[in-house]
Scaffold this active site. Sequence first.
Site, mmCIF file in Angstrom:
data_model
loop_
_atom_site.group_PDB
_atom_site.id
_atom_site.type_symbol
_atom_site.label_atom_id
_atom_site.label_comp_id
_atom_site.label_asym_id
_atom_site.label_seq_id
_atom_site.Cartn_x
_atom_site.Cartn_y
_atom_site.Cartn_z
ATOM 1 N N ASP A 49 0.854 -1.203 0.000
ATOM 2 C CA ASP A 49 0.000 0.000 0.000
ATOM 3 C C ASP A 49 0.889 1.252 0.000
ATOM 4 O OD1 ASP A 49 0.976 -0.452 2.603
ATOM 5 O OD2 ASP A 49 -0.833 0.312 3.575
ATOM 6 N N ASP A 98 6.810 1.245 1.997
ATOM 7 C CA ASP A 98 6.519 0.250 0.951
ATOM 8 C C ASP A 98 7.344 0.588 -0.296
ATOM 9 O OD1 ASP A 98 3.562 -1.044 1.821
ATOM 10 O OD2 ASP A 98 3.859 1.021 2.443
ATOM 11 N N ASN A 124 -2.652 2.411 3.685
ATOM 12 C CA ASN A 124 -2.207 3.762 4.051
ATOM 13 C C ASN A 124 -3.171 4.817 3.510
ATOM 14 O OD1 ASN A 124 0.083 3.041 5.500
ATOM 15 N ND2 ASN A 124 1.302 2.842 3.630
ATOM 16 N N THR A 180 3.130 -5.966 2.735
ATOM 17 C CA THR A 180 3.573 -4.857 3.580
ATOM 18 C C THR A 180 2.425 -3.869 3.831
ATOM 19 O OG1 THR A 180 4.429 -3.714 1.623
ATOM 20 C CG2 THR A 180 6.007 -5.023 2.897
ATOM 21 N N PHE A 225 -0.757 -0.879 12.774
ATOM 22 C CA PHE A 225 -1.685 -0.430 11.716
ATOM 23 C C PHE A 225 -2.118 -1.547 10.747
ATOM 24 C CE2 PHE A 225 -2.381 1.368 7.446
ATOM 25 C CZ PHE A 225 -3.484 2.167 7.699
ATOM 26 N N ASN A 226 -1.176 -2.242 10.119
ATOM 27 C CA ASN A 226 -1.545 -3.212 9.071
ATOM 28 C C ASN A 226 -2.478 -4.295 9.602
ATOM 29 O OD1 ASN A 226 0.034 -1.916 7.190
ATOM 30 N ND2 ASN A 226 1.771 -3.332 7.364
ATOM 31 N N HIS A 244 9.767 0.392 8.255
ATOM 32 C CA HIS A 244 9.124 -0.900 8.563
ATOM 33 C C HIS A 244 9.211 -1.914 7.405
ATOM 34 C CE1 HIS A 244 6.910 1.126 11.873
ATOM 35 N NE2 HIS A 244 6.636 2.083 11.013
ATOM 36 N N ASP A 245 8.605 -1.517 6.277
ATOM 37 C CA ASP A 245 8.345 -2.504 5.220
ATOM 38 C C ASP A 245 9.613 -3.040 4.559
ATOM 39 O OD1 ASP A 245 5.696 -2.137 5.766
ATOM 40 O OD2 ASP A 245 5.353 -0.720 4.128
#
Length: 312
Positions: free
Chosen positions: A11, A16, A41, A127, A167-168, A241-242
């Site tokens: 996303d 990402d 997102n 992700t 979040f994800n 993160h991703d």
Amino acid sequence: MVKRKVILDCDPGHDDAIAIILAASKISNLKIEAITTVAGNVEVEKNTLNALKVCDIIGLENVPVAQGAERPLVKEREIAEEIHGETGLDGPVLPENPTKKAIDKHGVDVIIEKILSSDNDITLVPTGPLTNIALAMIKEPKIIPKIKEIVLMGGGTFGNWTPAAEFNIYVDAEAAKVVFESGVPISMFGLDVTHQAIATDDIVKELSEIDNPIADFVIELLKFFSETYKEVFGFAGPPIHDACTVAYLIDPSIFQMNHVRVDIETKGEFTYGMTVVDTLETTGKEPNVHFAYQLDSDKFWDLMTRGLKSYS
Ligand code: BDR
Ligand code: CA
């Protein structure tokens, strides 16, 4: 180099985008079979546009991009504009209309077709929220034993969207439950480890010295991402993160992993979307997740630097 086949389900999203850039870099051992997008997102249409723009920028011409689910399985859509901006990729100035177009096929069907026709050698790299992966498993369960591995960003032993949930996973916990209970080998890159991959001002400064158009684009992404993370969370910089998922696939020695049971909370009044990590083995359940808990920061940033330099 024998390349490992992956589908990037994402996303984009600043981190990402960086994950895609690292996966497509010359130091990568990955063959990107497809990029599928999901609502996360921002709205899925914007995420697709962003994926296409990133592909244009890095010259990723032969990889199909397919748009996936526009909302979670059960609950209302939730977006993270305060972190990624209105476009989902605020910061760099990007052309409005990418040259590359999405293929005329639903992302979920692309995942199903690619896995069914594979030699059981495709790794899924989600992700964003897990909606597409869960939908693919529900629509065509025959794919489940054929997925080599799922290497995902999501969850953790604490939250960033609620005190308990990342979040994800929070956006579509019902989908996460389907995926975590599927029996497919999962490697999970949650907040415990992604919060060790922080692009501090010093790191951004070092990366700025690389000086090629792709590195410059990443710097613009990091500057915006940095502002929102400093403002919203009071961090020293944004966690990338991703990109941890892709970094792991390129060099697993960057991470330390535990094999543990992880269950997804879908009913809790305060804990919806929590990934319940059984570190002390209290459930007696079989482990279902390789849980990343430690990152070698020097190795991580060295890999990122080499990945960006490879675009020179
Ligand atoms: C996750 O949420 C999104 O904002 C990021 O792209 C990342 O996938 C972190 O919680
Ligand atoms: Ca993401």
